[in-house]
Design an enzyme around this catalytic site. Structure first.
Site, mmCIF file in Angstrom:
data_model
loop_
_atom_site.group_PDB
_atom_site.id
_atom_site.type_symbol
_atom_site.label_atom_id
_atom_site.label_comp_id
_atom_site.label_asym_id
_atom_site.label_seq_id
_atom_site.Cartn_x
_atom_site.Cartn_y
_atom_site.Cartn_z
ATOM 1 N N GLN A 195 0.849 -1.200 0.000
ATOM 2 C CA GLN A 195 0.000 0.000 0.000
ATOM 3 C C GLN A 195 0.879 1.243 0.000
ATOM 4 O OE1 GLN A 195 -3.355 -0.826 3.136
ATOM 5 N NE2 GLN A 195 -1.638 -2.170 3.493
ATOM 6 N N ASN A 234 4.049 -6.898 13.345
ATOM 7 C CA ASN A 234 3.502 -5.577 13.689
ATOM 8 C C ASN A 234 3.620 -5.439 15.215
ATOM 9 O OD1 ASN A 234 1.723 -3.336 14.219
ATOM 10 N ND2 ASN A 234 0.691 -3.736 12.269
ATOM 11 N N PRO A 235 4.134 -4.316 15.708
ATOM 12 C CA PRO A 235 4.223 -4.157 17.169
ATOM 13 C C PRO A 235 2.845 -4.178 17.832
ATOM 14 C CG PRO A 235 5.405 -2.378 16.028
ATOM 15 C CD PRO A 235 4.689 -3.162 14.972
ATOM 16 N N HIS A 269 -1.610 1.197 -4.140
ATOM 17 C CA HIS A 269 -2.087 2.574 -3.920
ATOM 18 C C HIS A 269 -1.317 3.579 -4.783
ATOM 19 C CE1 HIS A 269 -4.216 1.737 0.209
ATOM 20 N NE2 HIS A 269 -4.845 1.227 -0.820
ATOM 21 N N THR A 317 0.893 -3.086 8.555
ATOM 22 C CA THR A 317 -0.345 -2.438 8.107
ATOM 23 C C THR A 317 -1.407 -2.580 9.195
ATOM 24 O OG1 THR A 317 -2.124 -2.380 6.468
ATOM 25 C CG2 THR A 317 -1.067 -4.527 6.790
ATOM 26 N N VAL A 319 3.499 4.123 -1.150
ATOM 27 C CA VAL A 319 3.681 4.867 -2.409
ATOM 28 C C VAL A 319 5.102 5.409 -2.497
ATOM 29 C CG1 VAL A 319 1.223 5.455 -2.656
ATOM 30 C CG2 VAL A 319 2.703 6.960 -1.301
HETATM 31 P P1 OAD Z 1 -1.405 2.715 9.027
HETATM 32 O O1 OAD Z 1 -0.774 3.969 9.478
HETATM 33 O O2 OAD Z 1 -2.887 2.627 9.066
HETATM 34 O O3 OAD Z 1 -0.850 1.493 9.881
HETATM 35 C C1 OAD Z 1 0.517 1.325 10.130
HETATM 36 C C2 OAD Z 1 0.707 0.052 10.915
HETATM 37 O O4 OAD Z 1 2.114 -0.144 11.070
HETATM 38 C C3 OAD Z 1 0.113 0.059 12.315
HETATM 39 O O5 OAD Z 1 -0.612 -1.145 12.525
HETATM 40 C C4 OAD Z 1 1.337 0.127 13.246
HETATM 41 O O6 OAD Z 1 1.146 -0.628 14.442
HETATM 42 C C5 OAD Z 1 2.392 -0.532 12.403
HETATM 43 N N1 OAD Z 1 3.789 -0.090 12.663
HETATM 44 C C6 OAD Z 1 4.242 1.100 13.124
HETATM 45 N N2 OAD Z 1 5.576 1.107 13.162
HETATM 46 C C7 OAD Z 1 5.987 -0.112 12.695
HETATM 47 C C8 OAD Z 1 7.270 -0.709 12.471
HETATM 48 N N3 OAD Z 1 8.410 -0.064 12.706
HETATM 49 N N4 OAD Z 1 7.291 -1.980 11.992
HETATM 50 C C9 OAD Z 1 6.146 -2.647 11.728
HETATM 51 N N5 OAD Z 1 4.932 -2.124 11.921
HETATM 52 C C10 OAD Z 1 4.840 -0.879 12.388
HETATM 53 O O7 OAD Z 1 -0.823 2.413 7.560
HETATM 54 P P2 OAD Z 1 -1.439 1.462 6.429
HETATM 55 O O8 OAD Z 1 -2.027 0.244 7.005
HETATM 56 O O9 OAD Z 1 -0.375 1.329 5.396
HETATM 57 O O10 OAD Z 1 -3.973 5.237 1.946
HETATM 58 O O11 OAD Z 1 -2.591 2.379 5.860
HETATM 59 C C11 OAD Z 1 -3.286 1.979 4.710
HETATM 60 C C12 OAD Z 1 -3.669 3.176 3.882
HETATM 61 O O12 OAD Z 1 -4.304 4.160 4.681
HETATM 62 C C13 OAD Z 1 -2.481 3.931 3.297
HETATM 63 O O13 OAD Z 1 -2.006 3.353 2.088
HETATM 64 C C14 OAD Z 1 -3.050 5.298 3.047
HETATM 65 C C15 OAD Z 1 -3.752 5.479 4.379
HETATM 66 O O14 OAD Z 1 -4.778 6.380 4.412
HETATM 67 C C16 OAD Z 1 -4.248 6.344 1.233
HETATM 68 O O15 OAD Z 1 -3.653 7.407 1.374
HETATM 69 C C17 OAD Z 1 -5.302 6.118 0.214
#
Ligand code: OAD
Length: 262
Positions: free
Chosen positions: A106, A227-228, A124, A202, A108
């Protein structure tokens, strides 16, 4: 390292050892250790500071093109200054271990491709591409970057399309828009056919991508999460590794049998 954590890694390695087709689903947490903020983390996430509907929708762009365009230019500058982290590099190292390893992301930021991963599906879109919001013609990223240089830190008006005079927009998927057809088709097919899906960084809240783990699970694949924090897919996972992407993936690469790695 606790005994429970050791057991979770061992369980994940057992599943990966038996797998021929691996799909890795990644989100913003994958690039967090490259210095790129996630979206939904409470203090540091981008959506804690900005309203998504004011920046990541077609109507926000129509209402205030310069504001939206400039925000994406700032993000482009940030990702260009960032580097793939050991998590991205570990996925490259894992490639030779599987008959097929497909990354459905997801993100970019292009960091998987920059690290050297061969099969990356950008669900995305990408900050590296721009196109005309009216006629769809590609607008050169070099032209866009020249606009960044002219604009400095100020608001930058979208570059005007040479074909129709429309405004250029970033090649990312905004809320309410469809995913790019071809990568989406390939990702769904890969999810239906994989032995293991590794879900990294994610929050698994944004659809339709959040469906992918369910598609894989229903087709009989095992799910592993790195994922933490807990997410809505954690309950369906055979192993949930509560470490960061870089720590978790480096450790998995280390534990996978050396003779089967490059
Ligand atoms: P999120 O910000 O929703 O989620 C990030 C995830 O990464 C969370 O579950 C955190 O716990 C985890 N996290 C944080 N630090 C981490 C690390 N160092 N290692 C592993 N995990 C970690 O991001 P996405 O799930 O990517 O879309 O969000 C999906 C979409 O929502 C994005 O592509 C974007 C956003 O709105 C659009 O802009 C259309």
């Amino acid at each position: 390292m606790s005994a429970l954590t050791d057991r979770l890694y061992e369980g994940a390695v057992r599943l990966l050892e038996q797998a021929k087709r691996l799909v890795v689903l990644t989100g913003a947490g994958m690039s967090q250790e490259s210095g790129i903020p996630t979206f939904r983390d409470a203090q540091t996430g981008m959506w804690a500071r900005f309203r998504p509907e004011a920046l990541a929708t077609e109507s926000a762009f129509r209402d205030d093109p310069s504001r939206v365009f400039s925000w994406y230019l700032q993000r482009l500058k940030m990702v260009r200054a960032a580097h793939p982290n050991p998590g991205h590099e570990s996925l490259v190292a894992m490639e030779s271990r599987f008959e097929s390893l497909i990354i459905a992301t997801q993100n970019v930021d292009s960091l998987h491709s920059r690290a050297g991963s061969a099969n990356v599906l950008e669900l995305h879109g990408s900050l590296e591409r721009f196109y005309c919001a009216d006629c769809g013609e590609t607008v050169s990223t070099d032209e866009v970057l020249a606009a960044v240089r002219r604009g400095g830190e100020k608001l930058v008006s979208p570059v005007v399309c040479r074909s129709c005079g429309g405004l250029s927009r970033p090649g990312v998927v905004w809320f309410g828009e469809s995913l790019p057809e071809e990568p989406m088709r390939e990702a769904w097919e890969a999810a239906r056919n994989c032995d293991v899906m590794l879900i990294v960084g994610t929050s698994a809240q944004v659809y339709p991508v959040a469906e992918l783990p369910h598609v894989a699970w229903e087709a009989g694949a095992s799910l592993i999460e790195i994922n933490p924090d807990e997410t809505p897919v954690s309950g369906s996972c055979a192993c949930t590794i509560r470490d960061s992407a870089a720590t978790g993936l480096q450790r998995l690469v280390m534990l996978l049998p050396p003779h089967e790695m490059d």
